[in-house]
Design a protein around this motif. Structure first.
Motif, PDB file in Angstrom:
ATOM      1  N   THR A 131     -14.749   3.771  -7.263  1.00 22.87           N
ATOM      2  CA  THR A 131     -13.721   2.777  -6.597  1.00 22.87           C
ATOM      3  C   THR A 131     -14.475   1.281  -6.767  1.00 22.87           C
ATOM      4  OG1 THR A 131     -13.515   4.339  -4.784  1.00 22.87           O
ATOM      5  CG2 THR A 131     -13.122   1.903  -4.287  1.00 22.87           C
ATOM      6  N   VAL A 132     -15.609   1.103  -6.879  1.00 26.87           N
ATOM      7  CA  VAL A 132     -16.279  -0.143  -7.141  1.00 26.87           C
ATOM      8  C   VAL A 132     -16.430  -0.502  -8.617  1.00 26.87           C
ATOM      9  CG1 VAL A 132     -18.047  -1.636  -6.466  1.00 26.87           C
ATOM     10  CG2 VAL A 132     -17.233  -0.126  -4.648  1.00 26.87           C
ATOM     11  N   HIS A 133     -16.954   0.473  -9.380  1.00 33.53           N
ATOM     12  CA  HIS A 133     -17.397   0.158 -10.629  1.00 33.53           C
ATOM     13  C   HIS A 133     -16.448   0.818 -11.719  1.00 33.53           C
ATOM     14  CE1 HIS A 133     -20.895  -1.898  -8.702  1.00 33.53           C
ATOM     15  NE2 HIS A 133     -21.253  -0.525  -8.127  1.00 33.53           N
ATOM     16  N   GLY A 134     -15.779   2.019 -11.473  1.00 30.60           N
ATOM     17  CA  GLY A 134     -15.004   2.666 -12.263  1.00 30.60           C
ATOM     18  C   GLY A 134     -16.114   3.628 -13.136  1.00 30.60           C
TER      19      GLY A 134
ATOM     20  N   ALA B 161     -13.902  12.600  -3.979  1.00 35.21           N
ATOM     21  CA  ALA B 161     -14.674  11.402  -3.712  1.00 35.21           C
ATOM     22  C   ALA B 161     -13.982  10.330  -3.578  1.00 35.21           C
ATOM     23  CB  ALA B 161     -15.730  11.650  -5.025  1.00 35.21           C
ATOM     24  N   VAL B 162     -13.075   9.804  -4.173  1.00 34.00           N
ATOM     25  CA  VAL B 162     -12.794   8.322  -4.177  1.00 34.00           C
ATOM     26  C   VAL B 162     -11.918   8.481  -2.624  1.00 34.00           C
ATOM     27  CG1 VAL B 162     -10.885   6.883  -4.838  1.00 34.00           C
ATOM     28  CG2 VAL B 162     -12.539   7.921  -6.362  1.00 34.00           C
ATOM     29  N   SER B 163     -11.127   9.594  -2.445  1.00 34.57           N
ATOM     30  CA  SER B 163     -10.373   9.464  -1.250  1.00 34.57           C
ATOM     31  C   SER B 163     -10.977   9.661   0.022  1.00 34.57           C
ATOM     32  CB  SER B 163      -9.304  10.718  -1.061  1.00 34.57           C
ATOM     33  OG  SER B 163      -8.496  10.752  -2.226  1.00 34.57           O
ATOM     34  N   ALA B 164     -12.269  10.156  -0.086  1.00 34.16           N
ATOM     35  CA  ALA B 164     -13.177  10.468   1.229  1.00 34.16           C
ATOM     36  C   ALA B 164     -13.978   9.089   1.483  1.00 34.16           C
ATOM     37  CB  ALA B 164     -14.198  11.519   0.856  1.00 34.16           C
ATOM     38  N   TRP B 165     -14.304   8.308   0.236  1.00 33.33           N
ATOM     39  CA  TRP B 165     -15.120   7.122   0.585  1.00 33.33           C
ATOM     40  C   TRP B 165     -14.129   6.159   0.985  1.00 33.33           C
ATOM     41  CZ3 TRP B 165     -14.852   2.092  -1.474  1.00 33.33           C
ATOM     42  CH2 TRP B 165     -16.142   1.274  -1.224  1.00 33.33           C
ATOM     43  N   LEU B 166     -12.869   5.967   0.525  1.00 36.88           N
ATOM     44  CA  LEU B 166     -11.850   5.053   1.069  1.00 36.88           C
ATOM     45  C   LEU B 166     -11.633   5.264   2.364  1.00 36.88           C
ATOM     46  CD1 LEU B 166      -9.552   4.679  -1.769  1.00 36.88           C
ATOM     47  CD2 LEU B 166     -10.906   3.111  -1.006  1.00 36.88           C
TER      48      LEU B 166
ATOM     49  N   PRO C   2      -5.050   6.943   5.077  1.00 39.35           N
ATOM     50  CA  PRO C   2      -5.658   8.386   5.453  1.00 39.35           C
ATOM     51  C   PRO C   2      -6.212   8.976   4.190  1.00 39.35           C
ATOM     52  CG  PRO C   2      -3.451   8.175   6.639  1.00 39.35           C
ATOM     53  CD  PRO C   2      -3.655   7.008   5.683  1.00 39.35           C
ATOM     54  N   TYR C   3      -7.051   9.864   4.585  1.00 40.83           N
ATOM     55  CA  TYR C   3      -7.827  10.566   3.200  1.00 40.83           C
ATOM     56  C   TYR C   3      -6.784  11.539   2.504  1.00 40.83           C
ATOM     57  CZ  TYR C   3      -9.893  14.809   0.967  1.00 40.83           C
ATOM     58  OH  TYR C   3     -10.204  15.711   0.239  1.00 40.83           O
ATOM     59  N   ASP C   4      -6.030  12.188   3.459  1.00 38.39           N
ATOM     60  CA  ASP C   4      -5.071  13.389   2.980  1.00 38.39           C
ATOM     61  C   ASP C   4      -3.953  12.576   2.303  1.00 38.39           C
ATOM     62  OD1 ASP C   4      -6.146  15.315   3.918  1.00 38.39           O
ATOM     63  OD2 ASP C   4      -4.732  15.432   5.723  1.00 38.39           O
ATOM     64  N   TYR C   5      -3.480  11.318   2.686  1.00 45.08           N
ATOM     65  CA  TYR C   5      -2.552  10.466   1.820  1.00 45.08           C
ATOM     66  C   TYR C   5      -2.966  10.073   0.394  1.00 45.08           C
ATOM     67  CZ  TYR C   5       0.837   6.860   0.601  1.00 45.08           C
ATOM     68  OH  TYR C   5       1.753   6.027  -0.048  1.00 45.08           O
ATOM     69  N   VAL C   6      -4.365   9.501   0.359  1.00 53.68           N
ATOM     70  CA  VAL C   6      -4.826   8.965  -0.844  1.00 53.68           C
ATOM     71  C   VAL C   6      -4.820  10.115  -1.970  1.00 53.68           C
ATOM     72  CG1 VAL C   6      -6.669   7.768  -2.253  1.00 53.68           C
ATOM     73  CG2 VAL C   6      -5.790   7.033   0.312  1.00 53.68           C
ATOM     74  N   SER C   7      -5.333  11.223  -1.318  1.00 55.50           N
ATOM     75  CA  SER C   7      -5.444  12.424  -2.429  1.00 55.50           C
ATOM     76  C   SER C   7      -4.328  12.839  -2.830  1.00 55.50           C
ATOM     77  CB  SER C   7      -6.609  13.389  -1.817  1.00 55.50           C
ATOM     78  OG  SER C   7      -5.857  14.390  -0.900  1.00 55.50           O
ATOM     79  N   SER C   8      -3.361  13.094  -1.998  1.00 52.21           N
ATOM     80  CA  SER C   8      -1.976  13.698  -2.291  1.00 52.21           C
ATOM     81  C   SER C   8      -1.441  12.638  -3.327  1.00 52.21           C
ATOM     82  CB  SER C   8      -1.242  13.853  -0.917  1.00 52.21           C
ATOM     83  OG  SER C   8      -0.671  12.795  -0.519  1.00 52.21           O
TER      84      SER C   8
END
Length: 251
Positions: free
Chosen positions: A135-138, A207-212, A169-175
């Protein structure tokens, strides 16, 4: 049954009957629905909250409040055009005029209501660290730009058209990342988000969805000013004249 024995009794009975009939007619008369924007967008607020604050407990319906108006109007058009696939939203957007979509977008963009955190999934510290790094560095070796490169240093979005990622929400980002991978969500070509999502593995998306979802909310949740971000990829949602002042599509 008691039968009235005088004209007075008959008159009283007739009056009572007329009053009852009038009351029944009032009850049966069609009720006028207020012609206000709040009433007309009831189908939006039923899922996204009265002020577009989202419904964190659902784990899916995202926040609309405070997101850039250009972004919100564009997403309505994408549902209307079939670039985004979700039956209820496609049905809702289908009859809307462009001007009306902008009116709705401006309403939600102007709403300033507190954020409510969504439940964060239980994942390992290593996975959260991976999500933060992406998320921060790519990941330059895999040509994955940082989310912050488009969505702002605090991930609160960039005016006039890039949404914030924090508070979703985690579910929204990952979906949504998954939808870009499967082609059930798209944007104008070249679709930079589809390009990025297809460079992510399923574990990266988790990983990205959980961290956000786990990230502490910044003190200032407003989108960054226009021109404060230079997108690292060419995005079809940017026209030639706005390329230096707008960032790309997103959540």
């Amino acid at each position: 049954m008691i039968i009235p024995s005088s004209p007075r009794h008959w008159a009283a009975l007739l009056l009572a009957s007329l009053l009852a009939a009038a009351a029944h007619a009032d009850d049966a008369a069609p009720r006028t629905v207020p012609d206000t924007l709040a009433q007309r967008i009831a189908s939006c607020t039923a899922c996204h909250g009265e002020h577009g604050e989202g419904t964190p407990d659902s784990g899916f319906f995202p926040r609309l409040a405070g997101k850039p108006a250009d972004y919100l109007a564009r997403q309505l058009r994408y549902f209307q055009q079939g670039l985004r696939k979700y039956g209820p939203m496609e049905y809702t957007a289908r009859p809307l005029s462009d001007a009306y979509m902008h009116e709705i977008a401006e309403y939600f963009a102007a709403q300033q209501v507190p954020y409510t955190r969504s439940p964060a999934p239980k994942v390992s510290d290593a996975l959260l660290a991976r999500g933060e790094a992406l998320t921060v560095h790519g990941d330059p070796e895999r040509k994955i730009p940082a989310c912050a490169a488009c969505h702002g240093s605090q991930l609160t979005g960039v005016e006039p058209s890039t949404p914030g990622l924090v508070g979703l929400p985690y579910d929204y980002v990952s979906s949504q990342l998954g939808s870009w991978r499967t082609g059930t969500r798209a944007a104008a070509a070249p679709d930079c988000m589809a390009t990025i999502a297809n460079r992510l593995t399923p574990a990266d998306i988790t990983a990205v969805s959980a961290w956000l979802a786990s990230r502490e909310l910044p003190a200032d949740m407003h989108a960054q000013p226009a021109g404060s971000v230079q997108p690292p990829l060419q995005c079809g949602v940017l026209d030639a004249t706005a390329a230096t002042t707008r960032a790309g599509d997103g959540a």
